[in-house]
Design a protein around this motif. Structure first.
Motif, PDB file in Angstrom:
ATOM      1  N   SER A 107      81.675  32.096 -23.183  1.00 20.79           N
ATOM      2  CA  SER A 107      82.619  32.517 -22.263  1.00 20.79           C
ATOM      3  C   SER A 107      82.560  32.002 -20.732  1.00 20.79           C
ATOM      4  N   GLY A 108      81.258  31.673 -20.286  1.00 27.65           N
ATOM      5  CA  GLY A 108      81.143  31.120 -19.235  1.00 27.65           C
ATOM      6  C   GLY A 108      81.156  32.079 -18.027  1.00 27.65           C
ATOM      7  N   SER A 109      81.175  33.427 -18.442  1.00 26.89           N
ATOM      8  CA  SER A 109      81.336  34.604 -17.778  1.00 26.89           C
ATOM      9  C   SER A 109      79.912  34.822 -16.808  1.00 26.89           C
ATOM     10  N   LEU A 110      79.734  35.043 -15.499  1.00 29.47           N
ATOM     11  CA  LEU A 110      78.763  35.268 -14.757  1.00 29.47           C
ATOM     12  C   LEU A 110      78.175  36.790 -15.327  1.00 29.47           C
ATOM     13  N   SER A 111      79.095  37.663 -15.380  1.00 30.85           N
ATOM     14  CA  SER A 111      78.772  38.933 -15.673  1.00 30.85           C
ATOM     15  C   SER A 111      78.148  39.025 -16.946  1.00 30.85           C
ATOM     16  N   LEU A 112      78.561  38.606 -17.802  1.00 32.93           N
ATOM     17  CA  LEU A 112      77.944  38.359 -19.198  1.00 32.93           C
ATOM     18  C   LEU A 112      76.727  37.755 -19.012  1.00 32.93           C
ATOM     19  N   LEU A 113      76.811  36.605 -18.098  1.00 31.80           N
ATOM     20  CA  LEU A 113      75.275  35.795 -18.206  1.00 31.80           C
ATOM     21  C   LEU A 113      74.132  36.942 -17.570  1.00 31.80           C
ATOM     22  N   ALA A 114      74.583  37.745 -16.523  1.00 30.74           N
ATOM     23  CA  ALA A 114      73.800  38.586 -16.418  1.00 30.74           C
ATOM     24  C   ALA A 114      73.378  39.810 -17.220  1.00 30.74           C
ATOM     25  N   SER A 165      83.831  41.240 -16.553  1.00 33.89           N
ATOM     26  CA  SER A 165      84.195  39.964 -17.197  1.00 33.89           C
ATOM     27  C   SER A 165      85.444  39.856 -17.656  1.00 33.89           C
ATOM     28  N   ALA A 166      86.031  41.092 -18.066  1.00 31.20           N
ATOM     29  CA  ALA A 166      87.378  41.242 -18.581  1.00 31.20           C
ATOM     30  C   ALA A 166      88.482  41.209 -17.416  1.00 31.20           C
ATOM     31  N   GLY A 167      88.021  41.842 -16.455  1.00 32.25           N
ATOM     32  CA  GLY A 167      88.935  41.935 -15.194  1.00 32.25           C
ATOM     33  C   GLY A 167      89.016  40.321 -14.504  1.00 32.25           C
TER      34      GLY A 167
END
Length: 403
Positions: A135-142, A270-272
């Motif tokens: 996804s490339g999401s930083l929140s999901l990376l955390a 991430s969704a936001g």
């Protein structure tokens, strides 16, 4: 109530003659009798020489207090007093037996909690890193980094627990109880360092982005993290009732509890960031990383307290004082009682006073019995009993500072 001041003496007083929890013969034992290992059959049922039961309230009286205006705090106080008096009057053998029964009953559930958490965290770290990368999401990376460290933490705790049980007592005389505490501190610093990197990366993303383009919504990543959230919730519920049975399970329960809000918040941000505002994703990563650093910072502080020798709770000190002062009629006073952490369990120091004319063999054997009884109490790692004949001397283990 028995006072637990370490600088003053606790005297048995006149009620002392009414009870004795340990029997020591008046004559020197024969060579084939080991008085230091006198069996429980030499103990008599402990009485109540200080009439502590008179201070207990019935459940009905406590319920009446609770119904009064602002009576909940008073009722809570008396409930604690009842529990303390019950613990003081309970024979030391019962404390030990109950702890062993509780440990035996919890052995299998604790093992299930440890192994299920280990296996689940391995699977979840793979799933969550897939979600973060795809996804490339930083929140999901955390959340993915936290999942990797969860698995690493489980492995470390598992290895340290096994290592502590197999340490060479010649090289490590005090045992390996502190290994898990040291491991938690080291791991906490590593966790904080990695999350600092996440914060820096997220801040860089916020500063360098020059448009309001939203990232593509990646449904498989959301589903993967949702699965992780559900698994963590089930593990949290399972470990909830076992957290007081094992230090390992307590750490796992705290980890699952923290992961619930980490994964839930990461999922939301991430969704936001894909649906509403792009900056929600990096801001979510920053908040998650800060939360992890704060949570592990508190853990590190509490673990440092254990290594630094934090005092045992007040109720535990009172238990040791009462058991020492009522242990034998030969004990005239209890001069000093200290109980402090040395890792997760306690070191206990007791200074008792006996008559100056007491034979050496009797003083030694009685103090050895008291030491053995204390050492088998729950949460006690080691006990040291010192015998003296007066209380006017300078306290032991105090360095004199000449001015």
């Amino acid at each position: 109530m028995v006072d637990d001041q370490t600088s003053s003496s606790s005297s048995r007083g006149s009620p002392a003659a009414e009870t004795s929890e340990t029997v020591v013969p008046n004559k020197h034992p024969s060579e084939d009798v080991d008085i230091e290992r006198v069996s429980a059959s030499t103990s008599v049922a402990p009485l109540d020489p200080y009439q502590l039961r008179d201070g207990m309230l019935t459940e009905q009286e406590i319920a009446t207090l609770r119904r009064r205006r602002k009576g909940k705090r008073v009722a809570h106080y008396h409930k604690r007093q009842n529990d303390l008096i019950t613990a003081l009057l309970k024979p030391m053998e019962d404390h030990t037996a109950e702890a062993r029964i509780e440990e035996d009953m919890a052995r299998l559930p604790v093992k299930i909690a440890i192994y299920s958490s280990l296996i689940a965290n391995f699977g979840l770290c793979v799933i969550q890193m897939y979600a973060a990368v795809s996804s490339g999401s930083l929140s999901l990376l955390a959340t993915g980094i936290d999942a990797i460290f969860d698995f690493g933490s489980n492995l470390l705790l598992f290895w340290l627990h096994k290592k502590a049980a197999k340490l060479d007592v010649n090289r490590w005389p005090v045992g390996g109880a502190r290994l898990e505490t040291i491991g938690n501190i080291i791991y906490g610093f590593l966790m904080g360092s990695v999350n600092l990197v996440v914060i820096v990366e997220s801040l860089g993303n916020v500063i360098t982005k020059h448009n309001d383009d939203l990232k593509k919504f990646h449904l498989p990543s959301i589903i993967a993290v949702s699965v992780a959230l559900g698994v963590k919730f089930m593990l949290f519920l399972y470990c909830l009732s076992l957290r007081g049975k094992s230090s390992q399970v307590r750490v796992l329960w705290e980890d699952h509890r923290n992961d619930l809000w980490i994964n839930g918040f990461g999922l939301l941000m991430s969704a936001g960031g894909s649906k509403w505002r792009w900056y929600l994703d990096p801001m979510g990563a920053i908040i998650i990383a800060l939360g992890v650093i704060i949570a592990w910072g508190r853990t590190i502080y509490s673990e440092f307290e254990l290594l630094a020798g934090k005092s045992a709770p007040h109720d535990f000190l009172q238990l040791i004082i009462y058991k020492a002062v009522t242990f034998s009629e030969e004990i005239m006073k209890v001069d000093t009682v200290r109980a402090y952490h040395s890792g997760p369990d306690y070191f206990v120091e007791v200074d008792i006073v006996m008559d100056a004319n007491t034979p050496l063999w009797k003083a030694h054997d009685l103090s050895q019995q008291l030491q053995d009884r204390i050492e088998v109490l729950p949460s006690v790692e080691r006990a040291f009993v010192h015998v003296d004949h007066e209380t006017t001397h300078i306290p032991e283990h105090r360095k004199l500072i000449l001015t």
